[in-house]
Design an enzyme around this catalytic site. Sequence first.
Site, PDB file in Angstrom:
ATOM      1  N   CYS A   1      18.608  36.113  36.497  1.00 44.36           N
ATOM      2  CA  CYS A   1      18.948  35.899  37.915  1.00 44.36           C
ATOM      3  C   CYS A   1      20.306  36.479  38.290  1.00 44.36           C
ATOM      4  O   CYS A   1      20.492  36.971  39.408  1.00 44.36           O
ATOM      5  CB  CYS A   1      18.852  34.415  38.243  1.00 44.36           C
ATOM      6  SG  CYS A   1      17.134  33.825  38.101  1.00 44.36           S
TER       7      CYS A   1
ATOM      8  N   ASP B   1      22.247  29.560  40.315  1.00 43.59           N
ATOM      9  CA  ASP B   1      21.371  28.655  39.551  1.00 43.59           C
ATOM     10  C   ASP B   1      22.081  27.786  38.499  1.00 43.59           C
ATOM     11  O   ASP B   1      21.580  27.639  37.370  1.00 43.59           O
ATOM     12  CB  ASP B   1      20.257  29.456  38.848  1.00 43.59           C
ATOM     13  CG  ASP B   1      19.341  30.200  39.812  1.00 43.59           C
ATOM     14  OD1 ASP B   1      19.579  30.139  41.030  1.00 43.59           O
ATOM     15  OD2 ASP B   1      18.390  30.858  39.339  1.00 43.59           O
TER      16      ASP B   1
ATOM     17  N   HIS C   1       3.809  26.865  39.808  1.00 39.75           N
ATOM     18  CA  HIS C   1       4.325  28.173  40.235  1.00 39.75           C
ATOM     19  C   HIS C   1       3.827  29.295  39.315  1.00 39.75           C
ATOM     20  O   HIS C   1       3.654  29.085  38.107  1.00 39.75           O
ATOM     21  CB  HIS C   1       5.863  28.127  40.233  1.00 39.75           C
ATOM     22  CG  HIS C   1       6.486  29.306  40.885  1.00 39.75           C
ATOM     23  ND1 HIS C   1       7.000  30.363  40.175  1.00 39.75           N
ATOM     24  CD2 HIS C   1       6.647  29.610  42.199  1.00 39.75           C
ATOM     25  CE1 HIS C   1       7.474  31.262  41.035  1.00 39.75           C
ATOM     26  NE2 HIS C   1       7.277  30.827  42.268  1.00 39.75           N
TER      27      HIS C   1
ATOM     28  N   HIS D   1      11.159  25.996  42.620  1.00 39.61           N
ATOM     29  CA  HIS D   1       9.741  26.339  42.509  1.00 39.61           C
ATOM     30  C   HIS D   1       8.808  25.227  42.963  1.00 39.61           C
ATOM     31  O   HIS D   1       9.128  24.042  42.838  1.00 39.61           O
ATOM     32  CB  HIS D   1       9.400  26.659  41.048  1.00 39.61           C
ATOM     33  CG  HIS D   1      10.116  27.873  40.515  1.00 39.61           C
ATOM     34  ND1 HIS D   1      10.144  29.077  41.175  1.00 39.61           N
ATOM     35  CD2 HIS D   1      10.836  28.059  39.367  1.00 39.61           C
ATOM     36  CE1 HIS D   1      10.843  29.952  40.462  1.00 39.61           C
ATOM     37  NE2 HIS D   1      11.287  29.355  39.364  1.00 39.61           N
TER      38      HIS D   1
ATOM     39  N   LYS E   1      15.401  29.819  46.182  1.00 40.28           N
ATOM     40  CA  LYS E   1      14.546  30.989  45.924  1.00 40.28           C
ATOM     41  C   LYS E   1      13.435  30.631  44.947  1.00 40.28           C
ATOM     42  O   LYS E   1      13.563  29.670  44.184  1.00 40.28           O
ATOM     43  CB  LYS E   1      15.404  32.135  45.382  1.00 40.28           C
ATOM     44  CG  LYS E   1      16.121  31.784  44.085  1.00 40.28           C
ATOM     45  CD  LYS E   1      17.082  32.882  43.679  1.00 40.28           C
ATOM     46  CE  LYS E   1      17.792  32.555  42.388  1.00 40.28           C
ATOM     47  NZ  LYS E   1      16.922  32.389  41.210  1.00 40.28           N
TER      48      LYS E   1
ATOM     49  N   HIS F   1       9.804  24.687  35.273  1.00 37.71           N
ATOM     50  CA  HIS F   1      11.241  24.431  35.453  1.00 37.71           C
ATOM     51  C   HIS F   1      11.608  24.413  36.935  1.00 37.71           C
ATOM     52  O   HIS F   1      10.926  25.016  37.762  1.00 37.71           O
ATOM     53  CB  HIS F   1      12.079  25.500  34.720  1.00 37.71           C
ATOM     54  CG  HIS F   1      11.924  26.873  35.306  1.00 37.71           C
ATOM     55  ND1 HIS F   1      10.846  27.681  35.042  1.00 37.71           N
ATOM     56  CD2 HIS F   1      12.709  27.573  36.168  1.00 37.71           C
ATOM     57  CE1 HIS F   1      10.967  28.823  35.700  1.00 37.71           C
ATOM     58  NE2 HIS F   1      12.091  28.788  36.404  1.00 37.71           N
TER      59      HIS F   1
ATOM     60  N   ASP G   1      17.203  27.865  41.955  1.00 38.64           N
ATOM     61  CA  ASP G   1      15.822  28.189  41.634  1.00 38.64           C
ATOM     62  C   ASP G   1      15.004  26.989  42.123  1.00 38.64           C
ATOM     63  O   ASP G   1      15.368  25.837  41.821  1.00 38.64           O
ATOM     64  CB  ASP G   1      15.713  28.348  40.102  1.00 38.64           C
ATOM     65  CG  ASP G   1      14.688  29.385  39.684  1.00 38.64           C
ATOM     66  OD1 ASP G   1      14.422  30.321  40.460  1.00 38.64           O
ATOM     67  OD2 ASP G   1      14.167  29.258  38.561  1.00 38.64           O
TER      68      ASP G   1
HETATM   69 ZN   LIG Z   1      12.522  30.152  37.883  1.00 42.55          ZN
END
Ligand SMILES: [Zn+2]
Length: 241
Positions: free
Chosen positions: A186, A43, A87, A83, A141, A116, A81
């Site tokens: 993460c 990330d 989310h 989303h 993810k 984010h 990341d």
């Molecule tokens: Zn996130």
Amino acid sequence: MHNTHRRTFLQSAAALGLAGLSAPLIAAAKIKPAANAALIVVDVQNCFVDGGTLPVKGGAEVVPVINKLSTAFENIVVTQDWHTQGHASFASAHPGQKPFSSIKLAYGNQVLWPDHCVQGTDDAALHKDLKLPTAQVIIRKGFHKGVDSYSAFEEADRKTATGLAGYLKQRGIKTVFVSGLATDFCVAWTALDARKHGFEAYVIEDATRAIDLNGSLAAAWKQMAAKGVKRIQSTDIEVVA
Ligand SMILES: [Zn+2]
């Protein structure tokens, strides 16, 4: 005769200042990642550095460290990341909730974050200075609207796989070195899940930065140590410039 030789050796060693010879030699030995090791870069995205939607303090400082480290690895995995709008990990999706509070979702506790890393936005893009031309796969993810995914291996419901374990196993990878953002979320979850799936796991501390929410950083290191995740520094790895 034997004793004389031994005494002579000890005297010579003392004269040369080698009394502590073995310890510095061990400390200086560097880790050379094998062909069956992979660097996981977690990330390192615009959202998680200054100017992004969920900046991690000093987040951009990992970029040059990771760029340099990457030359020591034959295998590199990058995660993002990624989303949906609205989310479940966004505070804005839960009326009356504020970022950095926690709520209980169907799969367990969830920290709520500012919106984010929304799919396809500049905010979700990899940091522009991240130079990993040899990286072989990008794992995205957190793309199921109702489930977060700190880990690069499994979503937060602890059931849905991202496919990374299978990918690494099919490629014969045995050891992973985890870097990126953030150490206590993460990165830690990825390292812990690497252990769960049978990989040897290292976290390269200075190639990460933390959020440290309510003691989360110390808790993460403690949990990682308990599961056999090894904590190292980038200087522990042999990098051929
Ligand atoms: Zn996130």
